[in-house]
Design a protein around this motif. Structure first.
Motif, PDB file in Angstrom:
ATOM      1  N   GLU A 192       0.795  -1.261  -0.052  1.00 47.53           N
ATOM      2  CA  GLU A 192      -0.052  -0.155   0.083  1.00 47.53           C
ATOM      3  C   GLU A 192       0.761   1.291  -0.048  1.00 47.53           C
ATOM      4  O   GLU A 192       0.563   2.281  -0.595  1.00 47.53           O
ATOM      5  N   ASN A 193       1.807   1.012   0.841  1.00 42.75           N
ATOM      6  CA  ASN A 193       3.045   2.382   0.674  1.00 42.75           C
ATOM      7  C   ASN A 193       3.488   2.433  -0.667  1.00 42.75           C
ATOM      8  O   ASN A 193       3.466   3.752  -1.177  1.00 42.75           O
ATOM      9  N   VAL A 194       3.815   1.451  -1.395  1.00 39.60           N
ATOM     10  CA  VAL A 194       4.564   1.570  -2.634  1.00 39.60           C
ATOM     11  C   VAL A 194       3.488   2.049  -3.467  1.00 39.60           C
ATOM     12  O   VAL A 194       3.622   2.855  -4.433  1.00 39.60           O
ATOM     13  N   ALA A 195       2.142   1.545  -3.373  1.00 37.35           N
ATOM     14  CA  ALA A 195       1.109   1.748  -4.297  1.00 37.35           C
ATOM     15  C   ALA A 195       0.885   3.288  -4.261  1.00 37.35           C
ATOM     16  O   ALA A 195       0.698   3.982  -5.442  1.00 37.35           O
ATOM     17  N   SER A 196       0.497   3.667  -3.145  1.00 38.06           N
ATOM     18  CA  SER A 196       0.359   5.097  -3.093  1.00 38.06           C
ATOM     19  C   SER A 196       1.605   6.265  -3.669  1.00 38.06           C
ATOM     20  O   SER A 196       1.281   7.260  -4.244  1.00 38.06           O
ATOM     21  N   HIS A 197       2.618   5.845  -3.308  1.00 35.00           N
ATOM     22  CA  HIS A 197       3.999   6.450  -3.678  1.00 35.00           C
ATOM     23  C   HIS A 197       3.936   6.489  -5.272  1.00 35.00           C
ATOM     24  O   HIS A 197       4.061   7.275  -5.851  1.00 35.00           O
ATOM     25  N   LEU A 198       3.533   5.314  -5.719  1.00 34.21           N
ATOM     26  CA  LEU A 198       3.682   5.166  -7.297  1.00 34.21           C
ATOM     27  C   LEU A 198       2.538   6.061  -7.892  1.00 34.21           C
ATOM     28  O   LEU A 198       2.889   6.338  -9.201  1.00 34.21           O
ATOM     29  N   GLN A 199       1.616   5.728  -7.281  1.00 30.86           N
ATOM     30  CA  GLN A 199       0.478   6.566  -7.799  1.00 30.86           C
ATOM     31  C   GLN A 199       0.761   8.078  -7.900  1.00 30.86           C
ATOM     32  O   GLN A 199       0.452   8.716  -9.117  1.00 30.86           O
ATOM     33  N   LYS A 200       1.205   8.589  -7.140  1.00 28.88           N
ATOM     34  CA  LYS A 200       1.676   9.960  -7.068  1.00 28.88           C
ATOM     35  C   LYS A 200       2.875  10.138  -8.115  1.00 28.88           C
ATOM     36  O   LYS A 200       2.881  10.964  -8.772  1.00 28.88           O
ATOM     37  N   TYR A 201       3.684   9.083  -7.839  1.00 24.30           N
ATOM     38  CA  TYR A 201       4.768   9.261  -9.008  1.00 24.30           C
ATOM     39  C   TYR A 201       4.402   9.323 -10.394  1.00 24.30           C
ATOM     40  O   TYR A 201       4.885   9.993 -11.277  1.00 24.30           O
ATOM     41  N   ARG A 202       3.429   8.559 -10.798  1.00 22.05           N
ATOM     42  CA  ARG A 202       2.876   8.486 -12.045  1.00 22.05           C
ATOM     43  C   ARG A 202       2.230   9.714 -12.351  1.00 22.05           C
ATOM     44  O   ARG A 202       2.216  10.290 -13.618  1.00 22.05           O
ATOM     45  N   LEU A 203       1.621  10.254 -11.617  1.00 16.46           N
ATOM     46  CA  LEU A 203       0.917  11.420 -11.826  1.00 16.46           C
ATOM     47  C   LEU A 203       1.928  12.616 -12.315  1.00 16.46           C
ATOM     48  O   LEU A 203       1.608  13.249 -13.032  1.00 16.46           O
ATOM     49  N   TYR A 204       3.051  12.590 -11.283  1.00 16.16           N
ATOM     50  CA  TYR A 204       4.174  13.446 -11.755  1.00 16.16           C
ATOM     51  C   TYR A 204       4.569  13.286 -13.037  1.00 16.16           C
ATOM     52  O   TYR A 204       4.867  14.145 -13.781  1.00 16.16           O
ATOM     53  N   THR A 205       5.046  11.884 -13.460  1.00 21.10           N
ATOM     54  CA  THR A 205       5.590  11.692 -14.762  1.00 21.10           C
ATOM     55  C   THR A 205       4.495  11.796 -15.852  1.00 21.10           C
ATOM     56  O   THR A 205       4.839  12.448 -16.791  1.00 21.10           O
ATOM     57  N   LYS A 206       3.181  12.047 -15.497  1.00 18.91           N
ATOM     58  CA  LYS A 206       2.144  12.514 -16.680  1.00 18.91           C
ATOM     59  C   LYS A 206       2.366  13.810 -16.960  1.00 18.91           C
ATOM     60  O   LYS A 206       2.381  14.267 -18.090  1.00 18.91           O
ATOM     61  N   ARG A 207       2.446  14.573 -15.880  1.00 17.33           N
ATOM     62  CA  ARG A 207       2.594  15.840 -16.002  1.00 17.33           C
ATOM     63  C   ARG A 207       3.861  16.085 -16.600  1.00 17.33           C
ATOM     64  O   ARG A 207       3.788  17.572 -17.201  1.00 17.33           O
ATOM     65  N   MET A 208       4.777  15.532 -16.524  1.00 14.44           N
ATOM     66  CA  MET A 208       6.154  15.820 -17.046  1.00 14.44           C
ATOM     67  C   MET A 208       6.120  15.288 -18.460  1.00 14.44           C
ATOM     68  O   MET A 208       7.259  15.512 -19.170  1.00 14.44           O
ATOM     69  N   GLN A 209       5.167  14.835 -18.998  1.00 11.98           N
ATOM     70  CA  GLN A 209       5.031  14.822 -20.431  1.00 11.98           C
ATOM     71  C   GLN A 209       5.345  15.879 -21.497  1.00 11.98           C
ATOM     72  O   GLN A 209       5.072  17.044 -20.866  1.00 11.98           O
ATOM     73  N   PRO A 210       5.859  15.839 -22.616  1.00 13.04           N
ATOM     74  CA  PRO A 210       6.154  16.886 -23.242  1.00 13.04           C
ATOM     75  C   PRO A 210       5.054  17.959 -23.338  1.00 13.04           C
ATOM     76  O   PRO A 210       3.985  17.669 -23.274  1.00 13.04           O
TER      77      PRO A 210
END
Length: 329
Positions: A192-210
């Motif tokens: 759950e810890n990882v999933a939560s962090h990963l979720q946030k992380y993916r949001l970040y990477t999405k936002r970092m799209q060109p």
DNA sequence: GAAGCAATAT
DNA sequence: TATATTGCTT
């Protein structure tokens, strides 16, 4: 205690001048209050109904110093071990500074994730009556076997670094919570810890799209290697190189400002381009720091360390510790 | 059961 | 604001 640190006075001036901020900010040896001294006068303590401190003997001080030394040394060696790209070596996030502050029962930290979920369900479902009281929200009463609520995980730079390494290693396809959790091999870390962090992380990477820059809340992940690799992989569709293996993760150091940690003017914790807490050789000012520690001796060094997180950083990054330990024996 | 996601809670 | 939790779908 020592003078108020003025950040502008303490920036590294470059060149051969190895004066660092914390030299300026640190008190002189003579300015330091010995631990054996009572900090609150007895009259004052009585006036404010403060129970008097137990006076510390030199034995107490030495014992406390030794404890600090050994825990720091353990911690230091863990950091060094995690430097060796060994995803499978155990890693205890419990030993971070944050954890030292909010430390709770360690046994509670080593429950496996699914167990935790089961437990949570039992807590909320099976014992609803007991839980109806807000008092029982976090802590069980003594008569039951329930354990206190798991303390919230703080994603320290070290922990986040490991997360980043594993995600980069797994690539965008393989980076799923369970696998990440297993490869991180962090005691007490749940899916759950990882999933939560990963979720946030993916949001970040999405936002970092060109065409999209990071938002103000993205500082946590800014310039992380995995962000780069995730971006690249999402553009190219995979992380495999031509021989069919996973692309070697680029273990570029991530920027320490991702997670706010007081560096007191030491650029990137003492090493430009190096992650916090990881040294690539003696830091600037090494010899002065070392000599100062020698002058202070363990007891006073202990006192400083209680009060100055920055010195931890210097100790670790500069690998002063081993030398100091040897010489102080 | 696990993953992914959004919404919500703490 | 960061992290956890929940509920839902796949």
């Amino acid at each position: 205690m020592g003078e108020e640190v003025n950040l502008t006075d303490c920036e590294y001036s470059g060149g051969n001048d190895d004066r660092l901020l914390w030299e300026v900010g640190l008190p002189d040896v003579d300015d330091i209050t010995p631990l054996t001294l009572q900090l609150i006068p007895s009259e004052l303590a009585a006036a404010f109904r403060i129970s008097p401190e137990l006076s510390k003997t030199m034995t107490d001080v030495n014992r406390a110093s030794q404890n600090t030394f050994s825990s720091l040394q353990r911690w230091h060696s863990q950091d060094m071990a995690s430097m060796n790209n060994s995803y499978l070596k155990p890693f205890s996030y419990e030993r971070t500074r944050e954890e030292a502050v909010t430390e709770r029962d360690e046994t509670d930290l080593i429950r496996e994730g699914s167990d935790q979920r089961k437990l949570r369900r039992v807590e909320s479902g099976g014992t609803e009556e007991a839980d109806s009281s807000p008092c029982n929200e976090n802590f069980a009463d003594d008569s039951s076997a329930k354990t206190p609520k798991r303390p919230r995980l703080v994603w320290t730079p070290q922990l986040h670094k490991r997360f980043i390494e594993v995600v980069a290693h797994l690539g965008i396809k393989g980076a799923v919570p369970k696998t990440i959790m297993q490869l991180m091999n962090v005691e007490g870390l749940t899916r759950e810890n990882v999933a939560s962090h990963l979720q946030k992380y993916r949001l970040y990477t999405k936002r970092m799209q060109p065409n999209e820059g990071p938002s103000s809340s993205d500082h946590l992940f800014t310039s992380t290697p995995a962000a780069e690799s995730m971006r690249e992989s999402s553009e190219s569709g995979h992380l495999c190189n031509t021989n069919g293996h996973m692309a070697t993760p680029t273990l570029m150091p991530y920027q320490p400002q991702m997670v706010p940690m007081p560096m007191m003017g030491i650029p990137n914790g003492g090493h430009v381009g190096m992650p916090v807490g990881y040294g690539g050789g003696p830091p600037l000012g090494f010899h002065h720091h070392y000599n100062m520690l020698q002058k202070l001796g363990p007891a006073r060094c202990h006192l400083i360390m209680e009060e100055s997180w920055q010195i931890h950083e210097v100790l670790f990054s500069g690998k002063i510790w081993d030398k100091f330990e040897l010489d102080s024996r």
